[in-house]
Enzyme design. Structure first.
Site, PDB file in Angstrom:
ATOM      1  N   HIS A  20       0.837  -1.198   0.000  1.00 24.64           N
ATOM      2  CA  HIS A  20       0.000   0.000   0.000  1.00 24.64           C
ATOM      3  C   HIS A  20       0.873   1.250   0.000  1.00 24.64           C
ATOM      4  O   HIS A  20       1.772   1.385   0.813  1.00 24.64           O
ATOM      5  CB  HIS A  20      -0.906  -0.027   1.223  1.00 24.64           C
ATOM      6  CG  HIS A  20      -1.894   1.077   1.253  1.00 24.64           C
ATOM      7  ND1 HIS A  20      -2.393   1.576   2.426  1.00 24.64           N
ATOM      8  CD2 HIS A  20      -2.489   1.791   0.265  1.00 24.64           C
ATOM      9  CE1 HIS A  20      -3.248   2.541   2.166  1.00 24.64           C
ATOM     10  NE2 HIS A  20      -3.318   2.700   0.859  1.00 24.64           N
ATOM     11  N   ASP A  28       7.142   5.117 -21.294  1.00 22.69           N
ATOM     12  CA  ASP A  28       7.529   4.890 -22.677  1.00 22.69           C
ATOM     13  C   ASP A  28       9.030   4.612 -22.752  1.00 22.69           C
ATOM     14  O   ASP A  28       9.741   4.698 -21.748  1.00 22.69           O
ATOM     15  CB  ASP A  28       7.121   6.081 -23.561  1.00 22.69           C
ATOM     16  CG  ASP A  28       7.731   7.407 -23.135  1.00 22.69           C
ATOM     17  OD1 ASP A  28       8.884   7.442 -22.654  1.00 22.69           O
ATOM     18  OD2 ASP A  28       7.050   8.436 -23.309  1.00 22.69           O
ATOM     19  N   HIS A  96       5.733  17.523 -16.837  1.00 29.29           N
ATOM     20  CA  HIS A  96       6.589  16.379 -17.138  1.00 29.29           C
ATOM     21  C   HIS A  96       7.840  16.408 -16.258  1.00 29.29           C
ATOM     22  O   HIS A  96       8.298  15.358 -15.785  1.00 29.29           O
ATOM     23  CB  HIS A  96       6.966  16.390 -18.622  1.00 29.29           C
ATOM     24  CG  HIS A  96       7.743  15.193 -19.058  1.00 29.29           C
ATOM     25  ND1 HIS A  96       7.246  13.916 -18.975  1.00 29.29           N
ATOM     26  CD2 HIS A  96       8.984  15.073 -19.582  1.00 29.29           C
ATOM     27  CE1 HIS A  96       8.145  13.056 -19.437  1.00 29.29           C
ATOM     28  NE2 HIS A  96       9.205  13.744 -19.804  1.00 29.29           N
ATOM     29  N   TYR A 118       5.133  11.233 -24.006  1.00 27.81           N
ATOM     30  CA  TYR A 118       4.430  11.406 -22.740  1.00 27.81           C
ATOM     31  C   TYR A 118       3.522  10.235 -22.375  1.00 27.81           C
ATOM     32  O   TYR A 118       2.552  10.405 -21.626  1.00 27.81           O
ATOM     33  CB  TYR A 118       3.643  12.722 -22.718  1.00 27.81           C
ATOM     34  CG  TYR A 118       4.528  13.918 -22.953  1.00 27.81           C
ATOM     35  CD1 TYR A 118       5.418  14.351 -21.983  1.00 27.81           C
ATOM     36  CD2 TYR A 118       4.487  14.602 -24.170  1.00 27.81           C
ATOM     37  CE1 TYR A 118       6.241  15.448 -22.202  1.00 27.81           C
ATOM     38  CE2 TYR A 118       5.304  15.701 -24.397  1.00 27.81           C
ATOM     39  CZ  TYR A 118       6.174  16.115 -23.409  1.00 27.81           C
ATOM     40  OH  TYR A 118       6.993  17.191 -23.628  1.00 27.81           O
ATOM     41  N   ALA A 119       3.824   9.050 -22.853  1.00 33.30           N
ATOM     42  CA  ALA A 119       3.069   7.851 -22.484  1.00 33.30           C
ATOM     43  C   ALA A 119       3.681   7.311 -21.186  1.00 33.30           C
ATOM     44  O   ALA A 119       4.391   6.303 -21.175  1.00 33.30           O
ATOM     45  CB  ALA A 119       3.101   6.819 -23.600  1.00 33.30           C
ATOM     46  N   ASN A 120       3.406   8.018 -20.102  1.00 29.91           N
ATOM     47  CA  ASN A 120       3.955   7.698 -18.785  1.00 29.91           C
ATOM     48  C   ASN A 120       2.885   7.940 -17.741  1.00 29.91           C
ATOM     49  O   ASN A 120       2.138   8.917 -17.830  1.00 29.91           O
ATOM     50  CB  ASN A 120       5.149   8.615 -18.464  1.00 29.91           C
ATOM     51  CG  ASN A 120       6.170   8.659 -19.558  1.00 29.91           C
ATOM     52  OD1 ASN A 120       6.819   7.660 -19.831  1.00 29.91           O
ATOM     53  ND2 ASN A 120       6.309   9.804 -20.202  1.00 29.91           N
TER      54      ASN A 120
END
Length: 129
Positions: A20, A28, A96, A118-120
């Site tokens: 937790h 990316d 970012h 920006y595929a994060n």
């Protein structure tokens, strides 16, 4: 041998160690990864495996109580922005640069072969009860 779920032994083991509040960055191929977090690099070729495919596999296995993405994804990669909004309740956005800074606190980084910007997303683990 497992017959379902995540078959990659390194990733399956790393997921089993999460608790937790731990954070997992799904990123990316171009995201800089600072020293510190455990990294499971799934990247094979540009675009393989895709960010969406890896995210969906992780969401099938994890309880996620929060998620953070870069605000730049909205303009630079609207398809990924829509995917994140659809899959993650309560998604928040930061710059970012701030997302990269927060990555140093992640327990695990899962690098995909995604080649779109920006595929994060930084996922925060919850509990199942």
């Amino acid at each position: 041998m497992k017959k379902a779920g995540i078959l990659n032994r390194h990733l399956a083991g790393a997921l089993a160690e999460l608790g937790h509040g731990d954070e997992v960055l799904v990123c990316d191929a171009g995201m800089p990864v600072p020293p510190g977090p455990r990294v499971v690099d799934l990247a094979f070729r540009a675009g393989v495996p895709a960010f969406a495919e890896v995210l969906d596999g992780l969401l099938d296995e994890l309880v996620v109580e929060g998620a953070t993405a870069a605000e730049e994804v909205r303009e630079a990669n609207p398809e990924t922005a829509a995917l994140l909004a659809a899959r993650l309740d309560g998604l928040t956005h930061v710059t970012h640069e701030e997302l990269k800074r927060r990555t140093s606190h992640a327990r695990l980084v899962v690098r995909t072969g995604e080649a779109r910007p920006y595929a994060n997303v930084l996922l925060r683990c919850g509990v199942f009860f």
